[in-house]
Design a protein around this motif. Structure first.
Motif, PDB file in Angstrom:
ATOM      1  N   UNK A 158      -7.279  15.052 -16.613  1.00 29.34           N
ATOM      2  CA  UNK A 158      -6.668  13.720 -16.543  1.00 29.34           C
ATOM      3  C   UNK A 158      -5.419  13.770 -15.610  1.00 29.34           C
ATOM      4  N   UNK A 159      -5.079  12.615 -15.138  1.00 28.35           N
ATOM      5  CA  UNK A 159      -3.832  12.564 -14.341  1.00 28.35           C
ATOM      6  C   UNK A 159      -2.670  12.902 -15.269  1.00 28.35           C
ATOM      7  N   UNK A 160      -1.969  13.929 -14.867  1.00 28.43           N
ATOM      8  CA  UNK A 160      -0.951  14.436 -15.801  1.00 28.43           C
ATOM      9  C   UNK A 160       0.429  13.831 -15.575  1.00 28.43           C
ATOM     10  N   UNK A 161       0.713  13.499 -14.341  1.00 28.29           N
ATOM     11  CA  UNK A 161       2.101  13.097 -14.030  1.00 28.29           C
ATOM     12  C   UNK A 161       2.306  11.613 -14.282  1.00 28.29           C
ATOM     13  N   UNK A 162       3.403  11.256 -14.823  1.00 30.39           N
ATOM     14  CA  UNK A 162       3.629   9.815 -15.085  1.00 30.39           C
ATOM     15  C   UNK A 162       3.601   8.992 -13.821  1.00 30.39           C
ATOM     16  N   UNK A 163       4.158   9.592 -12.706  1.00 24.88           N
ATOM     17  CA  UNK A 163       4.162   8.841 -11.449  1.00 24.88           C
ATOM     18  C   UNK A 163       2.738   8.527 -11.040  1.00 24.88           C
ATOM     19  N   UNK A 164       1.810   9.492 -11.279  1.00 23.71           N
ATOM     20  CA  UNK A 164       0.390   9.295 -10.933  1.00 23.71           C
ATOM     21  C   UNK A 164      -0.194   8.153 -11.783  1.00 23.71           C
ATOM     22  N   UNK A 165       0.147   8.178 -13.028  1.00 17.17           N
ATOM     23  CA  UNK A 165      -0.377   7.162 -13.949  1.00 17.17           C
ATOM     24  C   UNK A 165       0.109   5.797 -13.526  1.00 17.17           C
ATOM     25  N   UNK A 166       1.430   5.748 -13.171  1.00 15.91           N
ATOM     26  CA  UNK A 166       2.013   4.473 -12.774  1.00 15.91           C
ATOM     27  C   UNK A 166       1.347   3.959 -11.511  1.00 15.91           C
ATOM     28  N   UNK A 167       1.154   4.833 -10.583  1.00 16.10           N
ATOM     29  CA  UNK A 167       0.534   4.438  -9.314  1.00 16.10           C
ATOM     30  C   UNK A 167      -0.877   3.965  -9.578  1.00 16.10           C
ATOM     31  N   UNK A 168      -1.624   4.690 -10.449  1.00 17.25           N
ATOM     32  CA  UNK A 168      -3.008   4.327 -10.803  1.00 17.25           C
ATOM     33  C   UNK A 168      -3.040   2.952 -11.413  1.00 17.25           C
ATOM     34  N   UNK A 181       5.128   7.549  -5.394  1.00 17.33           N
ATOM     35  CA  UNK A 181       6.362   8.164  -4.857  1.00 17.33           C
ATOM     36  C   UNK A 181       6.051   9.604  -4.492  1.00 17.33           C
ATOM     37  N   UNK A 182       6.784  10.209  -3.626  1.00 22.17           N
ATOM     38  CA  UNK A 182       6.515  11.609  -3.301  1.00 22.17           C
ATOM     39  C   UNK A 182       6.601  12.451  -4.570  1.00 22.17           C
ATOM     40  N   UNK A 183       5.569  13.300  -4.652  1.00 25.21           N
ATOM     41  CA  UNK A 183       5.507  14.165  -5.840  1.00 25.21           C
ATOM     42  C   UNK A 183       5.784  15.582  -5.386  1.00 25.21           C
ATOM     43  N   UNK A 184       6.739  16.160  -5.960  1.00 28.47           N
ATOM     44  CA  UNK A 184       7.132  17.501  -5.524  1.00 28.47           C
ATOM     45  C   UNK A 184       6.709  18.498  -6.595  1.00 28.47           C
ATOM     46  N   UNK A 185       5.946  19.462  -6.129  1.00 26.57           N
ATOM     47  CA  UNK A 185       5.471  20.483  -7.064  1.00 26.57           C
ATOM     48  C   UNK A 185       6.574  21.480  -7.338  1.00 26.57           C
ATOM     49  N   UNK A 186       6.422  22.218  -8.418  1.00 30.61           N
ATOM     50  CA  UNK A 186       7.449  23.252  -8.679  1.00 30.61           C
ATOM     51  C   UNK A 186       7.609  24.220  -7.528  1.00 30.61           C
ATOM     52  N   UNK A 187       6.611  24.366  -6.711  1.00 32.75           N
ATOM     53  CA  UNK A 187       6.756  25.285  -5.567  1.00 32.75           C
ATOM     54  C   UNK A 187       7.504  24.639  -4.430  1.00 32.75           C
ATOM     55  N   UNK A 188       7.733  23.359  -4.562  1.00 33.62           N
ATOM     56  CA  UNK A 188       8.486  22.667  -3.500  1.00 33.62           C
ATOM     57  C   UNK A 188       7.610  21.903  -2.566  1.00 33.62           C
ATOM     58  N   UNK A 189       6.309  21.946  -2.743  1.00 34.84           N
ATOM     59  CA  UNK A 189       5.428  21.196  -1.846  1.00 34.84           C
ATOM     60  C   UNK A 189       5.405  19.753  -2.309  1.00 34.84           C
ATOM     61  N   UNK A 190       5.569  18.883  -1.351  1.00 36.31           N
ATOM     62  CA  UNK A 190       5.598  17.463  -1.701  1.00 36.31           C
ATOM     63  C   UNK A 190       4.277  16.821  -1.296  1.00 36.31           C
ATOM     64  N   UNK A 191       3.851  15.943  -2.105  1.00 44.29           N
ATOM     65  CA  UNK A 191       2.601  15.213  -1.796  1.00 44.29           C
ATOM     66  C   UNK A 191       2.834  13.748  -2.059  1.00 44.29           C
ATOM     67  N   UNK A 192       2.038  12.955  -1.378  1.00 47.39           N
ATOM     68  CA  UNK A 192       2.064  11.504  -1.597  1.00 47.39           C
ATOM     69  C   UNK A 192       0.600  11.102  -1.862  1.00 47.39           C
ATOM     70  N   UNK A 193       0.447  10.302  -2.880  1.00 44.05           N
ATOM     71  CA  UNK A 193      -0.936   9.894  -3.227  1.00 44.05           C
ATOM     72  C   UNK A 193      -1.124   8.437  -2.931  1.00 44.05           C
ATOM     73  N   UNK A 194      -2.332   8.147  -2.407  1.00 42.05           N
ATOM     74  CA  UNK A 194      -2.678   6.729  -2.237  1.00 42.05           C
ATOM     75  C   UNK A 194      -3.856   6.448  -3.188  1.00 42.05           C
ATOM     76  N   UNK A 195      -3.626   5.513  -4.109  1.00 43.75           N
ATOM     77  CA  UNK A 195      -4.649   5.160  -5.101  1.00 43.75           C
ATOM     78  C   UNK A 195      -5.332   3.894  -4.651  1.00 43.75           C
TER      79      UNK A 195
END
Ligand code: ADP
Length: 922
Positions: A158-168, A181-195
């Protein structure tokens, strides 16, 4: 003109000397002004200003260029950004559309899983900015994923991040694609999702999600040239999501592109890298900067050089101005171009008055020729060792200057230095004069001088010494004792004296010695010894002065004998002589005669005490010697006769002030005993008086018969008158008037007889001479009273001619009557043979030019030969048979007693004139 300040002189000194050569004073002033400005730094303002302007211009140019460059870059950036924005947006839109197609396929169910993965995989590979494409069902559970083998997205999760849920939810609610919004992983990689919602007949069947890696977006959506040219930073307000370069740029050439889609504050910051074209520009900047620095340094170095030069010139100028020597620059034609203030200090000539003046004009006329000759030598290039001359000062005096001239012929100048040697000249002259004086003294001095060193060797002899010993200086100098002028027989004493001399024990009053002249003659000398001290105060020997005392011995002996003679003579005098100090009255010398009167201890006593007993009779001169100076001497103080009241003897005293042997003022008194003389004189006077009286008695005797006859007449008349009166009284016939008249006449005749008797009595009365002021007319009247009886008898007419204003005479009345009577009687007797009508005798008087009364008795008698006139006054000279020949002699004595003169002259008309003078009776 106001005196110039030190600075003004200093400024002038900056002018290079050659430049001043042709300068007249106004130009020199302008040059000095320029130099002043130079010194003040004005000249340095301009190059500094120009340099500053140049630097500013360059910087302004650079700024403008940079601005232009930046503007160009900004324009390029704007264009590139516009293009990039367009490209990115297009890409995103295309991706969004592709995802919509997939969503549509999923919603209709026409798209199977394999197709989905194939199409999406194909697309994802072609558009690597999309890292994943997944389908999430309406329950937000991942169903399909591309790439298939990914681990990031697993089917069934399931979509785990609240930002993902909100965007969905937003995508399904709005039924429009939504970006997260840009989602930054603990490793520092940022991603942007288009739903993209998957809708089937308005029912949501989930969403197809495209995942953009921020790095992938920057890498793949922007073209490669853009990425190279600009630094791209993907950021939100809060954070930086990704960048294509880790380098941080500090540039203001940047812009921001808002990405919409995806929105959510996502933006792209574009910053321009430094372009390669900046390198040459910077090089130019550095080059210009370097050149400016170089120029500034060269200006500073030039300034420092100028300052050190100015300092050197100032020092030289100070030396020039402060120099005590006169420094000047003179043109070849002799005109002064420049002079230092020493001219004013030494010669009193203001410096500005010297410019343009010929230097030779200052030179003393006597030195002009020599100076010109020296200058000509210098102008010809011949060396000169300097010369001296006299230069005129402002006050007209001259000072000696020694000149050192350095010609600079190529510059047409003489550089001259003059040193004031007036004082040196003066001291040289003084030294020369002193030397000449000493030389002359040494030559002329009669005292022999001899110097010996400490060992007794003769080191110096003067010409007088050589003369005294008869040897030359060369023969004496260097001699050791015994000296050649020592007498052979006297050597022991000479050695003794020399030993005392060298031991410094010579007596202060010197040695009396005998020396031998080379000619063999002996001379008595006296040696006076004094130490010879050199300039360092060290004794180098002994100086002996040798005085020939042979002559002085002889002179002393002569003096002693002269003194003895003098004392013998004075002691042999009958007159008392003494010498007393004029001030203290102490008797310094008294001869034997004086001592005989006042005692043997008279010398040393007070002269006043001794001579107080003397009373002056006649003080011809009486002066106080106290105030006499040597200039007044010799001086008569007293000349008269004094009587010693004790001894009652008379002295003729002559008191004179003279200079004594020790130069003090003394009184020399010579007293001669005149007692006998005075007694003789007194006797003479008494005899003279007796003689005069006798003479008068004789005169009376001579006139006795005449006088008896004269007296007889009044007595006869008285008798007649008396008898007449008696007769008339006896007759009884008388008249009172007649009796009275007869008695009056008798009385008159008695008075007349009485007058004759009184006159006779007065004339013959014995009396002491008694001089007083008497009217000559009275004397004449009395004398003529006697004589006219004789005259009448002899038929002589006596004429009296006395001026009415004749002053009285100082005379004894009776004596002068006697003189007059004698002269008148002689005159009457001389006219015995003169015709009766010519028997005139005149008695006249006048005041003569010597302020005396001159009386003249003049007759027309027989006169006397001229050569016999003086005999008349000799005693007992007479031509008369009954004469005594004493009358005229007594007359002369009487007149001379009255300080007058009696003389006889022959009358031009015959007869004699006797004249005598009498002093006035004031
Ligand atoms: P005495 O009358 O006794 O002779 P004086 O001394 O008076 O003496 O005169 C001297 C002489 O001088 C006289 O004898 C006379 O010869 C001469 N003598 C004097 N007076 C005259 C005179 N007036 N004229 C000429 N002879 C004179």
């Amino acid at each position: 003109m106001a005196p110039r300040s030190f600075q003004e002189y200093s400024f002038r000194s900056f002018t290079p000397l050659p430049r001043l050569v042709a300068m007249t004073p106004p130009f020199a002033r302008i040059a000095a002004l320029l130099e002043k400005r130079t010194r003040g730094g004005w000249v340095w303002v301009l190059p500094n200003l120009v340099l500053g302007c140049f630097v500013l211009s360059l910087f302004a140019l650079l700024v403008v260029l940079q601005r232009y460059e930046q503007a160009t870059q900004r324009n390029a950036l704007a264009q590139d950004i516009q293009w990039a924005e367009q490209t990115i947006r297009t890409h995103l839109t295309n991706n969004q559309e592709f995802l919509q197609q997939l969503a549509n396929g999923v919603a209709e169910g026409s798209l199977a899983r394999e197709s989905f993965q194939a199409q999406a995989g194909q697309y994802q590979r072609n558009n690597p900015e999309l890292t994943h494409i997944v389908w999430v069902d309406a329950d937000q559970v991942v169903r399909w994923t591309v790439p298939f083998e990914t681990t990031a997205w697993n089917a069934g999760e399931r979509l785990s991040l609240p930002e993902q849920t909100l965007t969905f939810q937003r995508a399904n609610r709005t039924q429009q694609p939504a970006y997260s919004v840009p989602l930054v992983s603990p490793e520092g990689d940022a991603t942007i999702e288009v739903h993209v919602p998957v809708l089937h007949e308005r029912a949501s069947r989930g969403a197809v999600i495209g995942i953009y890696a921020a790095a992938g977006v920057l890498r793949h959506l922007a073209p490669a040239w853009f990425s190279e040219k600009y630094r791209l930073v993907l950021e939100t307000d809060e954070q930086v999501i990704g960048a294509n370069s880790a380098v941080e740029l500090q540039t203001d050439i940047s812009d921001i592109v808002s990405l919409n889609p995806p929105g959510q504050g996502l933006r792209l910051r574009v910053s321009a890298y430094a372009t390669k074209s900046n390198v040459p520009q910077k090089m130019i900047v550095f080059l210009i900067g370097g050149l400016v620095l170089l120029m500034a340094w060269s200006l500073w170095a030039l300034g420092a050089h100028m300052r050190s030069r100015l300092r050197a010139e100032r020092e030289r100028d100070r030396l020039f101005n402060l120099s005590l020597d006169l420094l000047c620059v003179v043109h070849l034609d002799g005109h002064i171009v420049r002079a230092n203030p020493a001219f004013e200090r030494v010669l009193g000539l203001a410096v500005e008055t010297l410019y343009g003046r010929p230097l030779i004009g200052l030179v003393h006329p006597d030195d002009v020729q020599a100076t010109q000759e020296e200058v000509r030598k210098l102008a010809r290039g011949e060396p000169s060792t300097g010369f001296d001359n006299r230069c005129r000062c402002a006050d007209g005096t001259y000072r000696w200057l020694v000149w050192s001239v350095n010609p600079a012929l190529e510059e047409g100048l003489f550089y001259c230095v003059a040193h004031d040697i007036t004082e040196r000249k003066r001291s040289e002259d003084a030294v020369r004069a002193e030397y000449a004086f000493r030389k002359a003294m040494e030559e002329s001095v009669m005292t022999g001088l001899r110097a010996v060193d400490m060992a007794g060797r003769i080191t110096y002899v003067n010409p007088a010494f050589c003369r005294m010993v008869g040897l030359r200086a060369e023969q004496l100098i260097g001699c050791l004792p015994p000296f050649p002028y020592w007498p052979r027989d006297d050597n022991a004493e000479q050695w003794h004296n020399l030993t005392l001399t060298l031991a410094g024990k010579a007596p202060a009053n010197g040695f009396k010695m005998r020396i031998t002249h080379a000619g063999g003659k002996y001379t008595d000398v006296r040696f006076y010894i004094s130490p010879l001290i050199d300039a360092d105060g060290k004794q180098t020997g002994w100086m002996a002065s040798m005085v020939d005392i042979t002559e002085s011995n002889r002179t002393r002996a002569e003096l002693i004998s002269a003194h003895e003679r003098f004392v013998t003579v004075l002691d042999g005098l009958e007159a008392a002589v003494y010498v007393a100090d004029a001030r203290t009255e102490e008797i310094l010398y008294a001869n034997l005669a004086f001592c005989a009167i006042f005692g043997p201890d008279a010398v040393g006593r007070n002269s006043r005490e001794l001579t107080d007993c003397c009373t002056p009779e006649s003080a011809l001169l009486l002066r106080d010697p106290q105030h006499l100076t040597l200039a007044d001497l010799p001086c008569e103080l007293f000349d008269g006769e004094l009587q010693n009241v004790v001894s009652e003897r008379w002295y003729h005293v002559r008191d004179r002030a003279i200079k004594w042997v020790d130069a003090r003022v003394v009184r020399m008194v010579i007293a001669t005993d005149v007692t006998e003389r005075r007694q003789t004189e007194d006797e003479n006077v008494r005899q003279q008086v007796r003689l005069e009286q006798t003479s008068r008695l004789i005169s009376m005797g001579e006139m006795a018969s005449t006088l008896a006859h004269e007296l007889n007449q009044p007595f006869t008349a008285i008798s007649n008158y008396a008898m007449g009166c008696v007769s008339q009284l006896e007759s009884g016939k008388y008249r009172r008037e007649d009796l009275l008249a007869a008695m009056q006449k008798a009385s008159f005749q008695a008075e007349r007889a009485g007058k004759i008797v009184r006159r006779m009595r007065d004339f013959v009365r014995k009396s002491e001479p008694n001089r007083a002021a008497v009217a000559l007319a009275d004397i004449v009247e009395e004398a003529i009273g006697f004589a006219e009886i004789e005259a009448r008898k002899a038929g002589v007419d006596i004429r009296i001619n006395l001026p009415p204003a004749l002053p009285p005479v100082y005379a004894d009345r009776i004596m002068i009557e006697q003189v007059l009577l004698n002269l008148v009687k002689n005159g009457i007797e001389a006219m015995v043979h003169t015709p009766r009508k010519r028997r005139h005798l005149s008695v006249a008087a006048r005041c003569n030019e010597d302020d005396q009364v001159e009386v003249e008795v003049c007759d027309n008698g027989h006169g006397i030969a001229d050569e016999e006139t003086e005999k008349l006054f000799m005693p007992f000279f007479t031509t008369k048979a009954y004469g005594m020949g004493m009358g005229l002699n007594i007359c002369r004595t009487i007149v001379e007693f009255h300080n007058g003169r009696l003389w006889a002259v022959s009358n031009s008309g015959g007869g004699m004139a006797f004249r005598f003078t009498l002093p006035l009776g004031e």
